[in-house]
Design a protein around this motif. Structure first.
Motif, PDB file in Angstrom:
ATOM      1  N   VAL A  49       9.083   5.986   3.605  1.00 52.86           N
ATOM      2  CA  VAL A  49       8.506   7.223   3.813  1.00 52.86           C
ATOM      3  C   VAL A  49       9.119   8.347   2.636  1.00 52.86           C
ATOM      4  O   VAL A  49      10.321   8.447   2.735  1.00 52.86           O
ATOM      5  CB  VAL A  49       8.462   7.935   5.240  1.00 52.86           C
ATOM      6  N   GLU A  50       8.225   8.756   2.014  1.00 53.51           N
ATOM      7  CA  GLU A  50       8.720   9.788   1.268  1.00 53.51           C
ATOM      8  C   GLU A  50       8.148  11.426   1.627  1.00 53.51           C
ATOM      9  O   GLU A  50       7.085  11.483   1.650  1.00 53.51           O
ATOM     10  CB  GLU A  50       8.298   9.762  -0.371  1.00 53.51           C
ATOM     11  N   LEU A  67       3.599   7.022   2.697  1.00 53.98           N
ATOM     12  CA  LEU A  67       4.054   5.928   3.597  1.00 53.98           C
ATOM     13  C   LEU A  67       3.824   4.461   2.677  1.00 53.98           C
ATOM     14  O   LEU A  67       2.493   4.500   2.249  1.00 53.98           O
ATOM     15  CB  LEU A  67       3.311   5.854   5.058  1.00 53.98           C
ATOM     16  N   ARG A  68       4.721   4.166   2.216  1.00 56.54           N
ATOM     17  CA  ARG A  68       4.724   2.910   1.473  1.00 56.54           C
ATOM     18  C   ARG A  68       5.220   1.583   2.195  1.00 56.54           C
ATOM     19  O   ARG A  68       6.099   1.655   2.971  1.00 56.54           O
ATOM     20  CB  ARG A  68       5.494   2.832   0.155  1.00 56.54           C
ATOM     21  N   THR A  77       0.940  -1.276   0.051  1.00 57.34           N
ATOM     22  CA  THR A  77       0.036  -0.021  -0.226  1.00 57.34           C
ATOM     23  C   THR A  77       0.795   1.298  -0.072  1.00 57.34           C
ATOM     24  O   THR A  77       1.943   1.386   0.426  1.00 57.34           O
ATOM     25  CB  THR A  77      -1.053   0.052   1.188  1.00 57.34           C
ATOM     26  N   GLU A  78       0.080   2.414  -0.392  1.00 55.03           N
ATOM     27  CA  GLU A  78       0.892   3.766  -0.316  1.00 55.03           C
ATOM     28  C   GLU A  78      -0.354   4.759   0.182  1.00 55.03           C
ATOM     29  O   GLU A  78      -1.351   4.504  -0.317  1.00 55.03           O
ATOM     30  CB  GLU A  78       1.327   4.049  -1.951  1.00 55.03           C
ATOM     31  N   THR A  79       0.128   5.312   1.265  1.00 55.69           N
ATOM     32  CA  THR A  79      -0.845   6.126   1.971  1.00 55.69           C
ATOM     33  C   THR A  79      -0.250   7.648   1.923  1.00 55.69           C
ATOM     34  O   THR A  79       0.874   7.657   2.405  1.00 55.69           O
ATOM     35  CB  THR A  79      -1.271   5.769   3.429  1.00 55.69           C
ATOM     36  N   TYR A 106      12.886   7.828   2.721  1.00 56.58           N
ATOM     37  CA  TYR A 106      13.779   7.345   3.789  1.00 56.58           C
ATOM     38  C   TYR A 106      13.308   5.769   4.028  1.00 56.58           C
ATOM     39  O   TYR A 106      12.074   5.611   4.062  1.00 56.58           O
ATOM     40  CB  TYR A 106      13.365   8.210   4.915  1.00 56.58           C
ATOM     41  N   PRO A 107      14.205   4.830   3.907  1.00 50.24           N
ATOM     42  CA  PRO A 107      13.844   3.452   4.063  1.00 50.24           C
ATOM     43  C   PRO A 107      13.499   3.432   5.427  1.00 50.24           C
ATOM     44  O   PRO A 107      13.934   3.681   6.469  1.00 50.24           O
ATOM     45  CB  PRO A 107      15.062   2.788   3.748  1.00 50.24           C
TER      46      PRO A 107
END
Length: 131
Positions: A68-69, A95-96, A46-48, A77-78
């Motif tokens: 997180v981007e 948030l992925r 998922t990506e939120t 950021y991993p």
């Protein structure tokens, strides 16, 4: 002293499920701690988009892997078990989850438990626990 067990929150009104995540809200504003505490699962694949315009959030990943981007600058950021990220500037972010991620989340000001992300990814600032 207050004792809260995750098993008691599961399935209650404080267990919030969405397509991308599940948040079990362990401590809320009514508990008087000055913060709220959540045990959250971010679902794999998922990506939120999230923007805590009204809250600061610190997140501790205890299981899983993702990233997180920050959307303002495109930095990625991993995130993996043992990583903390703090949204100290009300950062708009994506948030992925590569794998299911289990996160311990702290919010300031504390949430009431009735908040839901709006179309902009924002939790409203609720001033009254009865709202």
């Amino acid at each position: 002293m207050k004792i809260v067990k995750l098993s008691e929150v599961n399935g209650s009104e404080h267990d919030i499920n969405s397509e991308n995540w599940r948040s079990r809200r362990l401590l809320l504003r009514k508990d008087g701690m000055g913060f709220s505490l959540h045990d959250t699962i971010i679902r794999a694949g998922t990506e939120t988009f999230i923007w805590y315009k009204n809250h600061l959030e610190a997140v501790y990943c205890i299981e899983g892997k993702g990233e997180v981007e920050t959307t303002e600058d495109g930095k990625v950021y991993p995130i993996e078990a043992g990583t903390v990220y703090a949204l100290d500037k009300h950062d708009k972010h994506l948030l992925r989850a590569e794998e299911d991620m289990r996160m311990v989340c702290v919010f300031n000001p504390p949430v009431t438990g009735k908040e839901h992300h709006d179309e902009n990814g924002v939790y409203p600032l609720i001033e009254d626990d009865d709202e």
